[in-house]
Motif scaffolding. Structure first.
Motif, PDB file in Angstrom:
ATOM      1  N   TYR A 175      49.854  96.554  -9.936  1.00 55.50           N
ATOM      2  CA  TYR A 175      48.975  96.465 -11.104  1.00 55.50           C
ATOM      3  C   TYR A 175      49.484  97.340 -12.256  1.00 55.50           C
ATOM      4  N   GLU A 176      49.986  98.533 -11.914  1.00 53.21           N
ATOM      5  CA  GLU A 176      50.559  99.414 -12.938  1.00 53.21           C
ATOM      6  C   GLU A 176      51.810  98.782 -13.549  1.00 53.21           C
ATOM      7  N   ARG A 177      52.565  98.080 -12.725  1.00 60.71           N
ATOM      8  CA  ARG A 177      53.759  97.376 -13.205  1.00 60.71           C
ATOM      9  C   ARG A 177      53.372  96.290 -14.205  1.00 60.71           C
ATOM     10  N   VAL A 178      52.276  95.575 -13.923  1.00 57.39           N
ATOM     11  CA  VAL A 178      51.800  94.535 -14.841  1.00 57.39           C
ATOM     12  C   VAL A 178      51.358  95.166 -16.165  1.00 57.39           C
ATOM     13  N   ALA A 179      50.677  96.306 -16.100  1.00 56.69           N
ATOM     14  CA  ALA A 179      50.268  96.995 -17.331  1.00 56.69           C
ATOM     15  C   ALA A 179      51.487  97.414 -18.142  1.00 56.69           C
ATOM     16  N   LEU A 180      52.531  97.850 -17.462  1.00 55.29           N
ATOM     17  CA  LEU A 180      53.763  98.227 -18.153  1.00 55.29           C
ATOM     18  C   LEU A 180      54.446  97.009 -18.774  1.00 55.29           C
ATOM     19  N   PHE A 181      54.343  95.855 -18.110  1.00 54.74           N
ATOM     20  CA  PHE A 181      54.852  94.627 -18.715  1.00 54.74           C
ATOM     21  C   PHE A 181      54.075  94.293 -19.986  1.00 54.74           C
ATOM     22  N   GLY A 182      52.780  94.640 -20.023  1.00 52.01           N
ATOM     23  CA  GLY A 182      52.000  94.448 -21.247  1.00 52.01           C
ATOM     24  C   GLY A 182      52.574  95.259 -22.394  1.00 52.01           C
ATOM     25  N   ILE A 183      52.987  96.482 -22.115  1.00 52.45           N
ATOM     26  CA  ILE A 183      53.602  97.331 -23.139  1.00 52.45           C
ATOM     27  C   ILE A 183      54.954  96.762 -23.552  1.00 52.45           C
ATOM     28  N   LEU A 184      55.707  96.264 -22.570  1.00 52.74           N
ATOM     29  CA  LEU A 184      57.003  95.654 -22.861  1.00 52.74           C
ATOM     30  C   LEU A 184      56.832  94.445 -23.777  1.00 52.74           C
ATOM     31  N   PHE A 185      55.850  93.597 -23.494  1.00 51.47           N
ATOM     32  CA  PHE A 185      55.613  92.423 -24.334  1.00 51.47           C
ATOM     33  C   PHE A 185      55.100  92.817 -25.714  1.00 51.47           C
ATOM     34  N   ALA A 186      54.350  93.906 -25.792  1.00 48.70           N
ATOM     35  CA  ALA A 186      53.918  94.398 -27.104  1.00 48.70           C
ATOM     36  C   ALA A 186      55.128  94.792 -27.939  1.00 48.70           C
ATOM     37  N   GLY A 187      56.097  95.441 -27.306  1.00 53.15           N
ATOM     38  CA  GLY A 187      57.328  95.782 -28.012  1.00 53.15           C
ATOM     39  C   GLY A 187      58.070  94.549 -28.475  1.00 53.15           C
ATOM     40  N   LEU A 188      58.072  93.520 -27.654  1.00 56.09           N
ATOM     41  CA  LEU A 188      58.740  92.270 -28.022  1.00 56.09           C
ATOM     42  C   LEU A 188      58.025  91.577 -29.182  1.00 56.09           C
ATOM     43  N   ILE A 189      56.712  91.536 -29.159  1.00 54.04           N
ATOM     44  CA  ILE A 189      55.938  90.928 -30.250  1.00 54.04           C
ATOM     45  C   ILE A 189      56.182  91.683 -31.554  1.00 54.04           C
ATOM     46  N   GLY A 190      56.125  93.004 -31.484  1.00 55.92           N
ATOM     47  CA  GLY A 190      56.378  93.811 -32.675  1.00 55.92           C
ATOM     48  C   GLY A 190      57.799  93.685 -33.172  1.00 55.92           C
ATOM     49  N   LEU A 191      58.724  93.499 -32.259  1.00 52.42           N
ATOM     50  CA  LEU A 191      60.136  93.346 -32.632  1.00 52.42           C
ATOM     51  C   LEU A 191      60.385  92.039 -33.361  1.00 52.42           C
ATOM     52  N   LEU A 192      59.638  91.009 -33.028  1.00 53.10           N
ATOM     53  CA  LEU A 192      59.842  89.700 -33.648  1.00 53.10           C
ATOM     54  C   LEU A 192      59.497  89.694 -35.139  1.00 53.10           C
ATOM     55  N   ALA A 193      58.373  90.294 -35.504  1.00 51.31           N
ATOM     56  CA  ALA A 193      57.940  90.237 -36.911  1.00 51.31           C
ATOM     57  C   ALA A 193      57.115  91.472 -37.270  1.00 51.31           C
ATOM     58  N   PRO A 194      57.749  92.637 -37.393  1.00 55.15           N
ATOM     59  CA  PRO A 194      56.978  93.856 -37.651  1.00 55.15           C
ATOM     60  C   PRO A 194      56.362  93.933 -39.050  1.00 55.15           C
ATOM     61  N   ARG A 195      56.873  93.184 -39.995  1.00 53.97           N
ATOM     62  CA  ARG A 195      56.337  93.246 -41.361  1.00 53.97           C
ATOM     63  C   ARG A 195      55.083  92.409 -41.550  1.00 53.97           C
ATOM     64  N   PHE A 196      54.819  91.479 -40.625  1.00 57.07           N
ATOM     65  CA  PHE A 196      53.611  90.670 -40.705  1.00 57.07           C
ATOM     66  C   PHE A 196      52.465  91.413 -40.040  1.00 57.07           C
ATOM     67  N   THR A 197      51.446  91.686 -40.816  1.00 54.64           N
ATOM     68  CA  THR A 197      50.332  92.502 -40.352  1.00 54.64           C
ATOM     69  C   THR A 197      49.693  91.933 -39.095  1.00 54.64           C
TER      70      THR A 197
ATOM     71  N   PHE B 249      47.716  94.614 -27.974  1.00 56.31           N
ATOM     72  CA  PHE B 249      48.252  94.272 -26.655  1.00 56.31           C
ATOM     73  C   PHE B 249      48.837  95.512 -25.988  1.00 56.31           C
ATOM     74  N   GLY B 250      49.593  96.302 -26.733  1.00 53.86           N
ATOM     75  CA  GLY B 250      50.187  97.518 -26.192  1.00 53.86           C
ATOM     76  C   GLY B 250      49.154  98.564 -25.833  1.00 53.86           C
ATOM     77  N   LEU B 251      48.143  98.730 -26.677  1.00 47.33           N
ATOM     78  CA  LEU B 251      47.083  99.696 -26.380  1.00 47.33           C
ATOM     79  C   LEU B 251      46.319  99.272 -25.142  1.00 47.33           C
ATOM     80  N   TRP B 252      46.062  97.963 -25.006  1.00 48.21           N
ATOM     81  CA  TRP B 252      45.395  97.470 -23.803  1.00 48.21           C
ATOM     82  C   TRP B 252      46.233  97.804 -22.565  1.00 48.21           C
ATOM     83  N   GLY B 253      47.536  97.517 -22.607  1.00 47.22           N
ATOM     84  CA  GLY B 253      48.405  97.803 -21.472  1.00 47.22           C
ATOM     85  C   GLY B 253      48.461  99.289 -21.150  1.00 47.22           C
ATOM     86  N   ALA B 254      48.515 100.114 -22.179  1.00 44.75           N
ATOM     87  CA  ALA B 254      48.605 101.557 -21.972  1.00 44.75           C
ATOM     88  C   ALA B 254      47.315 102.122 -21.378  1.00 44.75           C
TER      89      ALA B 254
END
Length: 179
Positions: A46-68, A77-82
């Motif tokens: 379960y902790e691994r899945v939460a960490l994947f949530g943080i990983l996906f948050a990084g990926l989402i932010g990496l795709l388009a950080p300038r779009f609010t 998403f990252g705060l939820w995972g954390a």
């Protein structure tokens, strides 16, 4: 200060660092499991899945950080995972520090039928260990204690960045000939 953090959150570099940090932690977990033979328990999965949530948050932010909208989606998403990871790791730590026969972690993971990660990726999400076992320490702290610290740091970082989005002021987009 919050304005500076807001400016940083508009850059891909910060999101890349977040992605890399979560990715390295996931690789470390897999190394512990497959390289060192430390069997993950249900709470570890379960902790691994939460960490994947943080990983996906990084990926989402990496795709388009300038779009609010994308940045806010990544932050939520990252705060939820954390926070989820922090709560899970605190509960896991309680299983280790206060082992009781009436308060133990489940035997099997319970993923939704629409997302059976343990059947799709059993080498990553299939638990085979016990939650109360302590088989690894570093600097006198167990793996779960390190996870509490890591998820707490992630939670604080995400909370501050999310606050900066609302309290940081407007970002000026001046075009400069030389930076």
């Amino acid at each position: 200060m919050l304005n500076y953090i807001k400016v940083l959150s508009n850059k891909r570099t910060i999101w890349l660092l977040l992605f890399i940090s979560a990715f390295c932690l996931e690789l470390t977990a897999l190394y512990f499991q497959h390289g060192l033979g430390l069997n993950p328990c249900v709470m570890c999965i379960y902790e691994r899945v939460a960490l994947f949530g943080i990983l996906f948050a990084g990926l989402i932010g990496l795709l388009a950080p300038r779009f609010t909208l994308m940045r806010l989606l990544a932050l939520v998403f990252g705060l939820w995972g954390a926070i989820k990871g922090l709560l899970l790791s605190i509960k896991h730590l309680n299983y280790q520090l206060n082992p009781n026969p009436w308060d133990q972690c489940p035997v099997t993971v319970e993923f939704p039928n629409t997302l059976p990660l343990d059947r799709w990726f059993p080498e990553i999400f299939h638990p085979t260990g016990l939650c109360s076992e302590i088989n690894w320490t570093f600097l006198g702290f167990t793996m779960v204690q390190w996870l509490v610290f890591i998820f707490a740091v992630y939670s604080i970082i995400f909370a501050v960045i999310l606050l900066s989005q609302f309290l940081g002021g407007r970002i000026k987009n001046h075009r400069r000939l030389f930076h």
